[in-house]
Scaffold this motif. Structure first.
Motif, PDB file in Angstrom:
ATOM      1  N   VAL A 212       1.108  -0.853  -0.097  1.00 11.98           N
ATOM      2  CA  VAL A 212       0.426   0.277  -0.083  1.00 11.98           C
ATOM      3  C   VAL A 212       1.145   1.093   0.108  1.00 11.98           C
ATOM      4  N   LYS A 213       2.339   0.963   0.849  1.00 11.25           N
ATOM      5  CA  LYS A 213       2.929   3.031   0.813  1.00 11.25           C
ATOM      6  C   LYS A 213       3.232   2.456  -0.601  1.00 11.25           C
ATOM      7  N   ILE A 214       4.194   1.690  -1.102  1.00  6.32           N
ATOM      8  CA  ILE A 214       4.615   1.394  -2.242  1.00  6.32           C
ATOM      9  C   ILE A 214       4.016   2.163  -3.072  1.00  6.32           C
ATOM     10  N   TYR A 215       2.441   1.200  -3.514  1.00 11.76           N
ATOM     11  CA  TYR A 215       1.602   2.378  -4.473  1.00 11.76           C
ATOM     12  C   TYR A 215       1.088   3.660  -4.668  1.00 11.76           C
ATOM     13  N   GLY A 216       0.932   4.392  -3.055  1.00  9.47           N
ATOM     14  CA  GLY A 216       1.039   6.130  -2.873  1.00  9.47           C
ATOM     15  C   GLY A 216       2.367   5.820  -3.221  1.00  9.47           C
ATOM     16  N   GLU A 217       3.525   6.000  -2.956  1.00  3.78           N
ATOM     17  CA  GLU A 217       4.769   6.542  -3.623  1.00  3.78           C
ATOM     18  C   GLU A 217       4.374   6.320  -5.021  1.00  3.78           C
ATOM     19  N   ILE A 218       4.860   5.810  -5.806  1.00  5.58           N
ATOM     20  CA  ILE A 218       4.264   5.503  -7.316  1.00  5.58           C
ATOM     21  C   ILE A 218       4.045   6.558  -7.608  1.00  5.58           C
ATOM     22  N   VAL A 219       2.368   6.600  -7.030  1.00  5.50           N
ATOM     23  CA  VAL A 219       1.244   7.347  -7.010  1.00  5.50           C
ATOM     24  C   VAL A 219       1.766   8.854  -7.438  1.00  5.50           C
ATOM     25  N   ASN A 220       2.264   9.169  -6.087  1.00  5.15           N
ATOM     26  CA  ASN A 220       2.966  10.291  -5.720  1.00  5.15           C
ATOM     27  C   ASN A 220       3.598  11.217  -6.690  1.00  5.15           C
ATOM     28  N   GLN A 221       5.056   9.788  -7.428  1.00  4.79           N
ATOM     29  CA  GLN A 221       5.730  10.600  -7.381  1.00  4.79           C
ATOM     30  C   GLN A 221       5.123  10.698  -9.470  1.00  4.79           C
ATOM     31  N   THR A 222       4.446  10.157 -10.222  1.00  3.32           N
ATOM     32  CA  THR A 222       3.507  10.271 -11.704  1.00  3.32           C
ATOM     33  C   THR A 222       2.487  10.971 -11.812  1.00  3.32           C
ATOM     34  N   TRP A 223       2.274  11.579 -10.985  1.00  2.39           N
ATOM     35  CA  TRP A 223       1.089  13.082 -10.982  1.00  2.39           C
ATOM     36  C   TRP A 223      -0.036  11.979 -11.429  1.00  2.39           C
ATOM     37  N   GLY A 224      -0.027  11.978 -10.259  1.00  3.29           N
ATOM     38  CA  GLY A 224      -1.881  11.118  -9.167  1.00  3.29           C
ATOM     39  C   GLY A 224      -1.606   9.388 -10.599  1.00  3.29           C
ATOM     40  N   PHE A 225      -0.748   8.932 -10.611  1.00  5.08           N
ATOM     41  CA  PHE A 225      -0.100   7.458 -12.370  1.00  5.08           C
ATOM     42  C   PHE A 225      -1.451   8.117 -13.410  1.00  5.08           C
TER      43      PHE A 225
END
Length: 863
Positions: free
Chosen positions: A83-96
């Motif tokens: 869950v944490k990794i998911y949120g960190e990736i979303v934050n780096q990709t403009w809301g994925f």
């Protein structure tokens, strides 16, 4: 990690992990993923990634990416939090939405199966992100109903089949549109069909859905009654979900159900059908275990799972729980017998309610045993009959109640029969006569579609296996096509010997007196079953003329091993068919081809493969045993050893005469008394000449020789010279003036029968040129159009002197040299003229009438 890229079009090469396109695309995605993951909480854990698959989505306008990433997990690392990794990736990709330069679908990201909807998550730094999820939790509910105008098909019960997937896609879309309009629309995520079930003897189809929605502290609990009424309101009282008609009394939402006609008393809520699981365990003996099978995420496990689930589902439907059976899933694949076999652990589900009988594991075990020939075969797999367990039953193999025929597996014996007929409305083409071509394969499937049901309804129907078309040939009369097919059946299960006359009569009755097979018109009296009935010319002769000469050939293949001795296994049948094709091709290209009828491989034995076969010849041609043996040895002998085609190396050939089992397929003309050979020479422009092509003993020489010979033989067999063609052999490969070309010297032989056309070098030249696009292509080989010569023709009539154009730089150099020569000549002339003029200017002479000359210094000149 799984996600979808929407600005990258899918290419066919992306399906192949070994292609250049896949490698380049994988390299780009791996670099981007590593860059993202290094900025996450596992960035310091030596992360590596690889792309497992690139999937085609949205008709090729998008690409689904499946990636597997690995990180070092040691004691210093905190537990992996997807869950944490998911949120960190979303934050780096403009809301994925973007992984520069790629645009990604916002709702397509999955991390270890974890997924969130398309809502804007709170922006958190990696350090501030809590280890436990703060996002809304997902909850699910079930929806069950029946579609009354959708007939149930066999494929609907098989997960991931084409029928299941196409129907599921339509039903999912319709249900999604309905629920988005309902009271849970803002929180609704998705619906997915988990099973289709047969209702009303297959006239209707029951649908089981599992739907998910977001649930958090601010949302109210699911109100099944409200959702139920929302669905009623949007489907006209739950009677139609266009284009489908619905059973208004079949809707259940999480067990909630209302009768369509409300009585005056309080109704008792019917109980929604529930499901029950049971285990099925068995061992597959012809499936070698691989290490990748231990990983349920590997492609090997998924592929094996898909095949086994498909087979099990079709067999389960034949047991006592068939009407209530739902699905099976493979949970594990285990190594057995040192990896030579694979054990399968699976969990199956069936529907239970108050009307269904109690689950009887012994009855299901008995049903599986009966449906798989004593649990010895399931599709392409052979099974260990004693390994079957259904929910732990039986506890020991001795408690299995089976008949002696099941406990002692008999060795199947395969019998063969030939089917020959001529179709008058099927035009013959070169592609149709080429085995393996697209035209041949598609026509063979059509013929199998027509022939297989016919033979299944004959007296051998219960033992019938399958039919394969051996070849298509141009009909001897008219413009039709003659089909020669070889069909197989279980000889050991046939109560009496094969009665070919009876099978012929039955096939004639089912083909309108042998005149119509499906959409094809058959030439009258052209149908033959194992040569029956004999042709009119054969019947007019003595009885012995209708019996074929039969010889048994035995030889050993020393470069192949027989891995499976079961005649019904795919490996066994494929090897038999491959040997049979090469044997028939060998005799069809030999000098005794006109007397040859057919060769049937009757058996294969262990070791280096020992082959038993029977070959049949026209008795009128006086084909002796010695002639058959001599021909076989000559056609298989090369410089060092014996080869059947380019694949099988032979030794120990024996030939003996025996009584034939089948009659002739067709009546052939008399053996040719004379034959004519032509030297055929041409140049292949896309085959570079290499040193090994000088030596006939090298593998390169042999493989190239066989390849070119097969293409030459195929070309002439499909030409107007086909009935007289005997065969071509490549004699030599030679270098040419170009290093990327190879010259071919071959010899082609033709028979000269009484009354047949005369074959000359001009005719052979024209036939070859017409069938090779004016001498430019032979199969995948490209040819030099001017290199073709047949026994000196056409060079004897129109000699061609090769001309070689000068390179442009040589022409420029010559022009400059000529120009420089002219300049030098001009300068030379100018210097000569200048020198002569200066010399003439130093002296001035005069001449009087008396012829006296005075020098210019003479003083008399002044006066």
């Amino acid at each position: 990690m799984n996600f979808t890229v929407i600005n990258l079009k899918h290419k066919e090469e992306m399906k192949n992990p070994n292609s250049t396109t896949f490698s380049y695309t994988e390299r780009a995605f791996v670099a981007l993923l590593l860059k993202l993951l290094k900025k996450t909480s596992i960035g310091q854990a030596s992360v590596t990634c690889r792309v497992a698959a690139l999937r085609r989505l949205r008709d090729g306008d998008a690409v689904g990416v499946d990636a597997i990433c690995t990180y070092r997990n040691d004691s210093a690392m905190p537990p992996f939090d997807k869950v944490k990794i998911y949120g960190e990736i979303v934050n780096q990709t403009w809301g994925f939405t973007k992984i520069v330069p790629y645009q990604v679908e916002k709702t397509s990201l999955y991390v270890n199966g974890y997924h969130e909807p398309a809502f804007e998550p709170p922006t958190l730094t990696p350090s501030a992100m809590p280890s436990t999820t703060q996002f809304p939790a997902m909850a699910s509910f079930t929806i069950n109903y029946t579609i009354t105008n959708l007939m149930y098909k066999q494929g609907m019960g098989v997960l991931h089949s084409k029928v299941f997937n196409s129907t599921r896609g339509t039903v999912n879309l319709l249900m999604r549109q309905l629920l988005k309009k309902s009271s849970i629309g803002p929180q609704f995520l998705r619906c997915d069909v988990t099973a289709f079930r047969s209702m009303n003897n297959g006239q209707e189809t029951a649908v089981d859905n599992v739907c998910t929605y977001w649930k958090n502290s601010t949302t109210a609990p699911l109100n099944e009654k409200r959702v139920y009424h929302d669905l009623l309101n949007h489907t006209n009282g739950f009677t139609e979900m266009r284009p489908y008609k619905l059973d208004q009394d079949s809707l259940f939402v999480n067990d909630y159900h209302e009768s369509p006609h409300q009585p005056t008393f309080v109704p008792t809520t019917p109980t929604k059908p529930t499901s029950e699981d049971f285990t099925v365990n068995f061992t597959v003996t012809n499936l070698k275990y691989k290490s990748q099978m231990a990983n349920p995420s590997s492609s090997t496990f998924r592929f094996t799972d898909k095949v086994i689930v498909s087979l099990m589902s079709s067999i389960m439907k034949q047991t006592s729980i068939g009407p209530t059976f739902m699905s099976c899933n493979v949970t594990a694949l285990r190594s057995m017998d040192g990896g030579k076999a694979t054990a399968v652990d699976s969990v199956c589900t069936h529907r239970t309610n108050s009307t269904t009988p109690r689950f009887d594991r012994a009855e299901v075990h008995r049903g599986l045993t009966n449906a798989t020939d004593g649990f010895t075969k399931m599709g392409l797999y052979t099974l260990d009959w004693a390994s079957l367990r259904v929910d732990g039953f039986p506890e020991s193999p001795s408690s299995v109640h089976v008949t002696p025929a099941s406990t002692t597996p008999r060795t199947p014996t395969i019998g063969y029969l030939t089917i020959n007929c001529t179709f008058t409305n099927l035009p013959y083409t070169r592609d149709l006569g080429t085995r393996g071509s697209r035209k041949f394969n598609s026509t063979e499937k059509v013929m199998q579609y027509y022939m297989n049901p016919i033979l299944k309804n004959t007296s051998i129907g219960s033992t019938f296996i399958e039919c394969h078309v051996e070849n298509f040939r141009a009909a001897q009369t008219g413009n039709g096509v003659t089909m020669n097919a070889l069909c197989s059946y279980r000889k050991d299960l046939l109560p009496t010997p094969l009665d070919r006359a009876k099978v012929h009569r039955e096939m004639s009755d089912m083909t309108n007196g042998g005149r119509k097979m499906g959409r094809y018109n058959m030439q009258e009296n052209s149908l033959r079953v194992n040569g029956y009935p004999p042709s009119s010319t054969t019947r007019s002769k003595s009885p012995s003329a209708s019996d074929g000469l039969a010889y048994e050939l035995n030889f050993t293949i020393i470069n192949e091993n027989l891995t499976n001795s079961d005649p019904s296994s795919p490996e066994y049948k494929q090897l038999m068919a491959s040997i049979g094709r090469r044997l028939n091709q060998l005799f069809n290209e030999s000098d005794i081809r006109n007397g040859f009828r057919i060769c049937n491989v009757t058996g294969l034995r262990f070791g280096s493969v020992i082959v038993d076969c029977k070959c049949f010849f026209n008795p009128e041609k006086n084909v002796t045993r010695d002639l058959v043996e001599k021909t076989f040895n000559e056609e298989t002998q090369n410089a060092t050893s014996q080869w059947l085609g380019s694949r099988f190396q032979l030794k120990g050939v024996t030939v003996r005469a025996l009584e034939p089992d089948i009659e002739p397929v067709t009546h052939s003309p008399a053996l040719s008394s004379k034959k004519k050979s032509f030297a055929l020479k041409f140049t292949i422009t896309n085959l570079a000449y290499v040193v090994p092509l000088r030596n006939p003993k090298t593998k390169i020489f042999q493989s190239t020789k066989h390849d070119v010979e097969s293409k030459l033989n195929q070309l002439f067999q499909n030409s107007i010279l086909g009935p007289q063609f005997l065969g071509c052999s490549v004699e030599d490969f030679r270098p040419t003036t170009q290093v990327n070309e190879t010259g071919v010297d071959s010899n082609c032989r033709f028979a000269l029968d009484d009354g047949s056309r005369d074959v000359d070098k001009g005719l052979v030249y024209n036939v070859f040129k017409n069938l090779t696009s004016q001498g430019s292509s032979l199969g995948e080989y490209t040819l030099d159009k001017n290199s073709l010569h047949v026994s000196g023709y056409p060079s004897e009539l129109t000699p061609v002197t090769p001309t070689k154009e000068l390179p442009f730089w040589v022409i420029i150099l010559i022009c400059l040299s000529v120009l420089l020569g002219f300049i030098l000549l001009f300068l030379l002339c100018f210097l000569i003229a200048f020198c002569l003029r200066r010399k003439a200017g130093k002296y001035q002479v005069q001449q009087n009438i008396l012829g006296t000359y005075y020098p210019h210094l003479d003083m008399r000149k002044v006066h």
